[in-house]
Design a protein around this motif. Structure first.
Motif, PDB file in Angstrom:
ATOM      1  N   SER A   4      27.726 -38.242 -33.355  1.00 25.14           N
ATOM      2  CA  SER A   4      29.142 -38.745 -33.532  1.00 25.14           C
ATOM      3  C   SER A   4      28.784 -39.546 -34.657  1.00 25.14           C
ATOM      4  O   SER A   4      28.015 -39.842 -35.190  1.00 25.14           O
ATOM      5  CB  SER A   4      29.691 -38.951 -32.395  1.00 25.14           C
ATOM      6  OG  SER A   4      29.715 -40.848 -32.294  1.00 25.14           O
ATOM      7  N   GLN A  12      36.093 -38.202 -32.422  1.00 25.72           N
ATOM      8  CA  GLN A  12      37.043 -39.412 -32.443  1.00 25.72           C
ATOM      9  C   GLN A  12      37.360 -38.395 -30.807  1.00 25.72           C
ATOM     10  O   GLN A  12      37.734 -38.730 -29.746  1.00 25.72           O
ATOM     11  CB  GLN A  12      37.846 -40.191 -33.276  1.00 25.72           C
ATOM     12  CG  GLN A  12      37.458 -40.647 -34.235  1.00 25.72           C
ATOM     13  CD  GLN A  12      38.527 -40.546 -35.393  1.00 25.72           C
ATOM     14  OE1 GLN A  12      39.085 -40.375 -34.586  1.00 25.72           O
ATOM     15  NE2 GLN A  12      37.691 -42.029 -35.902  1.00 25.72           N
ATOM     16  N   GLU A  14      40.366 -36.658 -30.665  1.00 22.38           N
ATOM     17  CA  GLU A  14      41.426 -37.789 -30.329  1.00 22.38           C
ATOM     18  C   GLU A  14      42.293 -36.940 -29.252  1.00 22.38           C
ATOM     19  O   GLU A  14      42.827 -35.516 -29.567  1.00 22.38           O
ATOM     20  CB  GLU A  14      42.007 -38.192 -30.554  1.00 22.38           C
ATOM     21  CG  GLU A  14      41.901 -39.622 -31.219  1.00 22.38           C
ATOM     22  CD  GLU A  14      43.195 -40.079 -32.346  1.00 22.38           C
ATOM     23  OE1 GLU A  14      44.197 -40.162 -32.036  1.00 22.38           O
ATOM     24  OE2 GLU A  14      42.391 -41.205 -33.163  1.00 22.38           O
TER      25      GLU A  14
END
Length: 108
Positions: A4, A12, A14
């Motif tokens: 990452s 992330q 999301e």
């Protein structure tokens, strides 16, 4: 190999749109920009090894076959996030997915 990177939207991960699949290699969700299924490699790198790339594209094809009623092509030109591998399943003859028919959807 970086798993990452700080500030990377794909790292992330999301869940702001519908997710169709997740495994150790990738996740597949509806792209917030173009509304097509998008596969994202879970490693923050531009180019996956060939065997990983094959698996990512196979998972993306399975999602399209399971959830949608369109013939697709793989678009892996990374326009907005060029340093983290991802690819879209675009409808043949098109670019965006707004209004694509889903399997099992009624005409209502």
């Amino acid at each position: 190999m970086s798993l990452s990177a700080d500030g990377c939207l794909l790292c992330q991960a999301e869940k702001i749109t519908e997710w169709f699949h997740e495994d150790d290699d990738c996740w597949i969700a509806e792209c917030t920009i173009c509304a097509t299924p998008m596969v994202v490699w879970k490693v923050h790198q531009r180019v996956p090894p060939a065997e990983v790339l094959t698996r990512l594209h196979e998972r993306l094809a399975e999602v399209v076959d399971t959830h949608f009623e369109f013939v697709h092509y793989i678009d892996d030109e990374m326009r907005r996030i060029p340093d983290h591998y991802h690819a879209h399943a675009r409808p043949e003859g098109g670019f965006f997915g707004h209004g694509l028919r889903r399997k099992g959807a009624s005409d209502g």
